[in-house]
Design an enzyme around this catalytic site. Structure first.
Site, PDB file in Angstrom:
ATOM      1  N   HIS A 185       6.126 -10.254   5.755  1.00 18.92           N
ATOM      2  CA  HIS A 185       5.282  -8.976   5.803  1.00 18.92           C
ATOM      3  C   HIS A 185       4.427  -8.574   6.797  1.00 18.92           C
ATOM      4  CE1 HIS A 185       2.226  -6.304   4.257  1.00 18.92           C
ATOM      5  NE2 HIS A 185       1.232  -7.394   4.315  1.00 18.92           N
TER       6      HIS A 185
ATOM      7  N   HIS B  26      -3.204  -9.823  10.407  1.00 20.56           N
ATOM      8  CA  HIS B  26      -3.750  -9.097   9.636  1.00 20.56           C
ATOM      9  C   HIS B  26      -4.264  -9.772   8.001  1.00 20.56           C
ATOM     10  CE1 HIS B  26      -0.394  -7.383   7.312  1.00 20.56           C
ATOM     11  NE2 HIS B  26      -1.158  -7.128   6.580  1.00 20.56           N
TER      12      HIS B  26
ATOM     13  N   GLU C 184      -7.971 -13.367   5.009  1.00 20.19           N
ATOM     14  CA  GLU C 184      -7.924 -13.127   3.474  1.00 20.19           C
ATOM     15  C   GLU C 184      -7.263 -14.293   2.795  1.00 20.19           C
ATOM     16  OE1 GLU C 184      -9.566 -10.905   2.307  1.00 20.19           O
ATOM     17  OE2 GLU C 184      -8.930 -10.619   0.192  1.00 20.19           O
ATOM     18  N   ASP C 185      -6.081 -14.618   3.125  1.00 19.94           N
ATOM     19  CA  ASP C 185      -5.389 -15.279   2.509  1.00 19.94           C
ATOM     20  C   ASP C 185      -5.037 -16.872   2.994  1.00 19.94           C
ATOM     21  OD1 ASP C 185      -4.624 -13.032   0.787  1.00 19.94           O
ATOM     22  OD2 ASP C 185      -3.037 -12.521   1.919  1.00 19.94           O
TER      23      ASP C 185
ATOM     24  N   ASP D 158       0.767  -1.455   7.045  1.00 16.63           N
ATOM     25  CA  ASP D 158       0.737  -2.638   5.924  1.00 16.63           C
ATOM     26  C   ASP D 158       1.091  -1.954   4.740  1.00 16.63           C
ATOM     27  OD1 ASP D 158      -0.136  -4.874   4.651  1.00 16.63           O
ATOM     28  OD2 ASP D 158      -2.152  -4.049   4.174  1.00 16.63           O
TER      29      ASP D 158
ATOM     30  N   ASP E  60      15.526  24.761   4.903  1.00 16.63           N
ATOM     31  CA  ASP E  60      15.055  23.907   5.873  1.00 16.63           C
ATOM     32  C   ASP E  60      15.639  22.352   5.193  1.00 16.63           C
ATOM     33  OD1 ASP E  60      13.017  23.720   4.105  1.00 16.63           O
ATOM     34  OD2 ASP E  60      11.724  22.950   5.715  1.00 16.63           O
TER      35      ASP E  60
HETATM   36 MN    MN Z   1      -0.843  -6.946   4.068  1.00 19.18          MN
END
Ligand code: MN
Length: 500
Positions: free
Chosen positions: A47, A71, A75-76, A139, A260
């Site tokens: 990811h 990133h 958090e994880d 993300d 278009d």
């Molecule tokens: Mn993420």
């Protein structure tokens, strides 16, 4: 997806890419996410890598790419921001922090307008460095691509948010390609039946149009060569599905009125060549009146530049859109704000300004660069959506958000406060009367003392007593904002006067 692919992309688009830093970020993130899996079952590291690849493909700088790889670390995983700062320096850590903050906030409030407005405010706030927002978009882009692995209700909620907030933000930043891709990915989940229907009715048309466009492209190549105009690129551009759906709705679902569906895009070296090309094309193919648009002299509010014309093709009644632009316009239209990084090494507004304030201070240069882009984007933003000037200036002032937290009223309004702010600061930020009549506070429904330190994303309920107008002098000892302090002192002064 491998790190080498990311680096190859980055180097192709941006000569200043620093491979070493990117690899270091990768090794760190890989170890940190070791053993973790995405909902799809693939290793988690995929990811952040995919996120980084999107950014590399639009020429973002090494700092942004590295921050994207890292990133989700704070958090994880068990690794902290402080650790990241030690390993990778302030700038990367700052970007990661911005993403982490935005991710932590669960938006409240039932009213849709509140929700969207608040999310927009968040984005503005995060954009102390606009690169945070760009990473967040990349993300989300990957999360949308893997949305199938999530439960149904989640799919709908995330897709809707993507359509209503993320895509418009990509648009405001001039990132047309990403905007279109996000919308198309969301379309499938937000309007599944319409999506199926459109895919069905357009499939054949797309094919027919593509063939027609390819034929004309060959002819245009010959014509322009004769006139000695160098073509850098010429290709058919397929309209994004969701945009097509919106247009079809306007035209009673009659696909023959969409000129278009597949447009011809011609990229020529210079602005002068754009106008020459337009003239040459009109000489050979009759243009449709009122459909000649000079977005070079009069760019769209988001900065979009190109010449557009709709011509009668060789087959009777077949109208076709032609778009003519320079490489720089093309990159800016596709990548928007990212293109500014791409071009920042060359002659640009930034360099002109730097020449005027001659400086070799690297930090100052990067600061000027950030400010310029940021201000420019804000200006565009304002032109399009924020009519209230007061609101605009407020958002301009929200500059360096690293010490800010966001709390919510039970109705879902966002109150931004400095770190360490208390319910009293919160109350005065809502209204002076609310502040003065405060007797208590609740966080997520639980009573807390008035000197409680509000945490990012909390819902604060202020308990007031009707008719109470006198604040407590002790509040001055722990309130954080000068606004609250001034208002408390004011109210106390008034009280004294009344007593005398
Ligand atoms: Mn993420």
């Amino acid at each position: 997806m491998s790190i080498n692919q990311v680096i190859a992309q980055a180097q192709e688009k941006n000569a200043n890419t620093n491979e070493k830093i990117i690899i270091k970020a990768y090794k760190f993130a890989k170890k940190a996410h070791e053993g973790q899996k995405r909902a799809s079952g693939e290793p988690y590291i995929n990811h952040p890598l995919e996120t980084a690849k999107t950014l590399a493909s639009i020429g973002m700088d090494t700092t942004t790419i590295s921050a994207a790889i890292l990133h989700d670390v704070p958090e994880d995983t068990e690794h902290t921001l402080t650790e990241l700062e030690k390993e990778f320096g302030k700038e990367i850590a700052f970007l990661v922090q911005g993403i982490t903050k935005l991710g932590k906030i669960k938006l409240r409030g039932n009213k849709k307008e509140y929700y969207l407005e608040n999310l927009r405010k968040m984005f503005l706030a995060m954009a102390a460095d606009i690169r945070t927002v760009v990473i967040k978009l990349a993300d989300r882009y990957h999360n949308m691509k893997t949305l199938d692995s999530l439960p149904k209700e989640k799919q709908y909620r995330i897709a809707k948010e993507t359509m209503e907030v993320y895509a418009p933000i990509a648009n405001r930043l001039g990132m047309g390609e990403l905007k279109g891709a996000l919308e198309d990915l969301a379309f499938k989940y937000v309007y599944p039946q319409k999506y199926q229907k459109i895919t069905k009715i357009t499939k054949e048309k797309y094919q027919q149009r593509k063939e027609l466009v390819n034929k004309i492209i060959e002819k245009i190549k010959v014509i322009l060569k004769k006139e000695k105009i160098k073509i850098i690129d010429i290709h058919g551009r397929t309209k994004h599905l969701y945009r097509l759906y919106l247009k079809l709705k306007k035209h009673n679902m009659n696909i023959d009125e969409i000129y278009d569906l597949v447009a011809i895009r011609i990229i020529v070296p210079k602005i002068r060549n754009c106008y020459e090309t337009l003239g040459i094309i009109h000489k050979h193919y009759k243009p449709l009146i009122n459909r000649i648009k000079d977005y070079i002299s009069l760019p769209k509010p988001n900065g979009y530049k190109s010449l557009h014309t709709t011509i009668f093709g060789p087959q009777q009644g077949k109208l076709l859109e032609v778009q003519i632009r320079t490489p720089k316009m093309h990159e800016e239209a596709e990548f928007g704000i990212a293109a500014h990084w791409l071009y920042s090494g060359k002659k640009s507004l930034i360099n002109t300004i730097l020449k005027r304030n001659i400086t070799n201070n690297k930090e100052r240069i990067s600061q000027i660069r950030k400010e310029l882009i940021w201000v420019k984007q804000l200006r565009n933003w304002q032109k399009e959506s924020i009519e209230d000037t007061e609101e605009f200036f407020k958002s301009l002032k929200i500059d360096f958000f690293n010490d800010r937290i966001f709390a919510f009223t039970p109705a879902g309004d966002v109150i931004d406060l400095p770190e360490g702010a208390t319910p009293i600061d919160f109350a005065y930020a809502i209204h002076t009367e609310v502040g003065n009549s405060t007797i208590g506070a609740k966080v997520e429904g639980q009573p807390v003392p008035l000197n409680y330190n509000i945490q990012n994303g909390e819902v604060i309920e202020i308990v007031t007593q009707k008719g109470k107008t006198k604040p407590d002098e002790k509040w001055l000892d722990f309130t954080k904002t000068s606004m609250a302090k001034v208002k408390i002192k004011d109210a106390l002064k008034k009280q004294k006067k009344i007593k005398i």
